[in-house]
Design an enzyme around this catalytic site. Structure first.
Site, PDB file in Angstrom:
ATOM      1  N   GLY A  28     -45.853  22.057  19.418  1.00 35.45           N
ATOM      2  CA  GLY A  28     -46.757  22.098  18.196  1.00 35.45           C
ATOM      3  C   GLY A  28     -46.502  21.076  17.175  1.00 35.45           C
ATOM      4  N   SER A  29     -46.677  21.181  16.008  1.00 35.21           N
ATOM      5  CA  SER A  29     -46.329  20.119  14.927  1.00 35.21           C
ATOM      6  C   SER A  29     -45.017  20.190  14.639  1.00 35.21           C
ATOM      7  CB  SER A  29     -47.491  20.413  13.749  1.00 35.21           C
ATOM      8  OG  SER A  29     -47.152  21.384  13.070  1.00 35.21           O
ATOM      9  N   THR A  30     -44.468  19.271  14.025  1.00 37.69           N
ATOM     10  CA  THR A  30     -43.070  18.979  13.609  1.00 37.69           C
ATOM     11  C   THR A  30     -43.092  20.153  12.270  1.00 37.69           C
ATOM     12  OG1 THR A  30     -42.678  17.036  14.365  1.00 37.69           O
ATOM     13  CG2 THR A  30     -41.209  17.780  12.473  1.00 37.69           C
ATOM     14  N   VAL A  61     -44.685  22.773  11.544  1.00 38.66           N
ATOM     15  CA  VAL A  61     -44.617  24.383  12.093  1.00 38.66           C
ATOM     16  C   VAL A  61     -43.210  24.419  12.732  1.00 38.66           C
ATOM     17  CG1 VAL A  61     -45.621  26.146  13.606  1.00 38.66           C
ATOM     18  CG2 VAL A  61     -47.121  24.585  12.049  1.00 38.66           C
ATOM     19  N   GLY A  62     -42.761  23.535  13.678  1.00 40.15           N
ATOM     20  CA  GLY A  62     -41.451  23.677  14.164  1.00 40.15           C
ATOM     21  C   GLY A  62     -40.572  23.897  13.178  1.00 40.15           C
ATOM     22  N   GLU A  93     -40.685  21.372  20.862  1.00 45.29           N
ATOM     23  CA  GLU A  93     -41.384  20.438  21.508  1.00 45.29           C
ATOM     24  C   GLU A  93     -42.522  19.899  20.456  1.00 45.29           C
ATOM     25  OE1 GLU A  93     -44.008  18.002  22.716  1.00 45.29           O
ATOM     26  OE2 GLU A  93     -44.558  19.405  24.254  1.00 45.29           O
TER      27      GLU A  93
END
Length: 498
Positions: free
Chosen positions: A249-251, A253-254, A271
Site C-alpha cells: 500500500g502507500s508509504t 500507511v506503511g 511493499e
C-alpha cells in the site's frame, strides 16, 4: 458452506459458480458476521450498482481470527512440506477452474477491464503454483565450527502467525502473493481484504475451504475505511500472537504500521508506493518504446505501484515519440470493463478521480501543454491523458504518483541529467528505460536507485522474480526464489562432544 448472496448481488454479477460471491468473513473455518452486525456496501465501479453488502469488522473480530490462526499454527507448522505443497496445488486447480468467474468479480469490484482481470487471475495463480514448488525447497544447511568436536546445523522454520494486508488495485494477486509463501512456509494467516474490493479475497477463501484447508490456517476479514480499518490494523500490529506483518500500500500507511509494530518487534515486509521513471534514449526503438509506455502507463487505468509516472524522452526524439505515443493513447477505449474492446475502466474511488484531475490542473497552470484528454467522465471514469511538461518547472508527478491514466512527458538532453531527475525522489520501486546501447544499459541499470528495472520492456512482474523496492518504497521481497524467506527464520543448533 456458502452464505448466500447479498441484496442485488446476482442481479449485477452473473457467475457460473454463485457460491464464489461470499459476504461474510472466513474465520476459523466458518463464515461469520461482524460481531457488531455492521455491513459494508460494495459497488460496481463502472455502473455504481450495489454488488453486495459484506461484513464490516473491527478489532474484536480481528482478535478472534488471530486466536484461531495462533491455535492452528501449532499443527499446521508441523505438517510436511509435501502436504502443504499438495494443498497449495489443490488451491491452484480451484482458481484455474474458476478463473472466468474470478475475473468477472475483479472487473465489477475493482473496475479494470476484463483482459486485465483475466491477466490478474493468471498472475495470482502463478504465485500459488510457484510457492507450492518452493515449499519443497525449504532447506537448512551445515556450517563449519571453529571449535573441535562441534557441529553446527541451521534449520529454517516458520515465523508464526502472519498478518497480511492487501491493496485494492490487485485484489486477488496481492493476496495470493502473500498467502502462498506464508502457508507454504508453515505459517498461518490473517488476511485483511481491501474494503474497496473485498469480494475476490472472500472467493479465494471459499475455494480454500473447498480443498479442505484446516480450520484457522487461513482467515479473511473485511472492514470499512476509517475507525474499523485502523483498529483492525492496530490489532494485527500490537498482538503478541502475530509474528509477521506483510503490507502492500502507500508509504504513509506503511510508516504507521511499522511504528505500531515496534512494540512487538515483528518481522516486517513493506511493499510501498513508487514513482516510476520511464526513460527513452535517442537510440531507442521508438515503436517498441511507445507500445511499452502505453502498456506500462495505462494498464489498470494507471492504478499500479509500478506504472510509469514520469516519462523522460531525449530531446532528439521527443516530438516524434510524443506524436506516436498520443496516437496510440487515442486508440484506447474507456468504458465498462465487461464491454468488448474496452481498455480502461473507471478509477476505484472519488479520491483517485479527484487526484488525477488535480494533477492535470496543476500542470496546466504551470504552463504545461495538454496533448489529449485531461477531463473527468461520468461516475469514476477519467480520460486517458497526455501532458507535455513545462521545462524547468516542478510537476506534481515529481513529488507523487498520480495513480491514474495521466502520462507526463519530460524532455532531457544527457544521460547524467535524466539519471539525476529520475533519482530525485525518496521512493524507488520500479524504473524503465529504452536503449540499444549495451554499455548504456548496464550503466543506467546500475545507476537507477530502484528495486526493479525493465530494460526495453514495460512489463516486468512475474512470480519468479523478487518484487520490492528501496528507500521509502519499503523493504522485503515478494515472489522469486527468496520470497518465502520473509516467512521463515533461521535456527542455529550446535552439537558438542562430537
Amino acid at each position: 458452506m456458502p452464505n448466500g448472496v447479498a441484496n442485488g448481488g446476482q442481479g449485477h454479477l452473473q457467475l457460473s459458480n454463485s457460491a464464489l460471491l461470499q459476504t461474510k468473513s472466513y474465520i476459523n473455518g466458518e463464515w461469520v458476521n461482524a460481531q457488531s452486525g455492521s455491513v459494508l456496501p460494495v459497488y460496481n465501479k463502472a455502473t455504481g450498482d450495489l454488488l453486495a453488502e459484506v461484513v464490516d469488522q473491527s478489532r474484536a473480530d480481528t482478535e478472534v481470527a488471530i486466536d484461531a490462526a495462533s491455535e492452528a499454527f501449532k499443527s499446521w507448522s508441523q505438517t510436511t512440506p509435501h502436504y502443504r505443497h499438495d494443498m497449495l496445488l489443490a488451491l491452484h486447480a480451484k482458481l484455474r477452474d474458476n478463473a472466468d468467474d474470478l475475473a468477472r468479480i475483479i472487473v465489477a469490484e475493482n473496475g479494470k477491464c476484463l483482459t486485465d482481470a483475466k491477466g490478474e487471475v493468471n498472475y495470482a495463480n502463478s504465485f500459488i503454483q510457484w510457492f507450492a514448488e518452493q515449499t519443497l525447497r525449504i532447506q537448512g544447511y551445515t556450517t563449519p565450527s571453529p571449535v573441535p568436536g562441534v557441529r553446527t546445523v541451521v534449520m529454517r522454520q516458520p515465523v508464526g502467525v502472519a498478518g497480511l494486508i492487501a491493496p485494492w488495485n490487485f485484489p486477488l494477486a496481492m493476496i495470493t502473493r502473500k498467502v502462498a509463501p506464508a502457508l507454504g512456509a508453515g505459517c498461518t494467516a490473517v488476511v485483511k481484504a481491501p474494503h474497496e474490493a473485498p469480494l475476490s479475497a472472500l472467493a479465494m477463501a471459499h475455494l480454500a475451504e473447498e480443498i479442505g484447508l484446516p480450520r484457522g490456517v487461513l482467515n479473511v476479514l473485511v472492514s470499512s475505511k476509517g475507525k474499523n480499518e485502523n483498529d483492525m490494523g492496530l490489532a494485527l500490529c500490537e498482538s503478541e500472537k502475530v509474528d509477521k506483518i506483510s503490507f502492500t500500500g502507500s508509504t504513509r500507511v506503511g510508516k504507521i504500521l511499522v511504528s505500531q509494530s515496534a512494540g512487538t518487534l515483528k518481522k516486517l515486509s513493506m511493499e510501498l508506493g513508487g514513482n516510476a521513471p520511464f526513460i527513452v534514449f535517442d537510440d531507442a526503438d521508438l515503436d517498441q518504446a511507445v507500445a511499452n509506455a502505453v502498456a506500462c502507463k495505462f494498464r489498470c487505468a494507471g492504478q499500479t505501484c509500478i506504472s510509469a509516472n514520469r516519462l523522460y524522452v531525449h530531446a532528439k526524439v521527443y516530438d516524434e515519440f510524443a506524436e506516436k505515443f498520443a496516437a496510440k493513447v487515442r486508440e484506447l477505449r474507456v468504458g465498462n470493463g465487461m464491454d468488448q474492446g474496452v481498455n480502461i475502466g473507471p478509477l476505484v474511488n472519488e479520491a483517485g478521480h479527484d487526484k488525477a484531475e488535480h494533477h492535470v490542473k496543476q500542470m496546466l497552470e504551470a504552463g504545461s501543454k495538454l496533448l489529449i484528454g485531461g477531463h473527468k467522465g461520468e461516475g469514476l471514469f477519467f480520460e486517458p491523458t497526455v501532458v507535455l511538461a513545462k521545462e524547468g518547472v516542478r510537476m506534481p508527478t515529481d513529488e507523487e504518483e498520480t495513480f491514474g491514466p495521466v502520462a507526463v512527458l519530460y524532455k532531457f538532453n544527457t544521460e547524467e541529467e535524466v539519471l539525476r531527475m529520475a533519482n530525485d525522489v525518496r521512493v524507488g520501486l520500479a524504473g524503465y528505460f529504452f536503449s540499444q546501447d549495451v554499455q548504456r544499459c548496464f550503466r543506467v541499470a546500475e545507476a537507477l536507485h530502484v528495486g526493479m528495472i525493465g530494460v526495453n520492456t514495460g512489463i516486468i512482474s512475474s512470480s519468479t522474480m523478487p518484487f520490492g523496492g528501496v528507500l521509502e518504497s519499503g523493504f522485503g521481497r515478494e515472489g522469486g526464489p527468496t520470497g518465502m524467506d520473509e516467512y521463515l527464520f533461521e535456527k542455529a543448533v550446535s552439537f558438542g562432544g562430537m
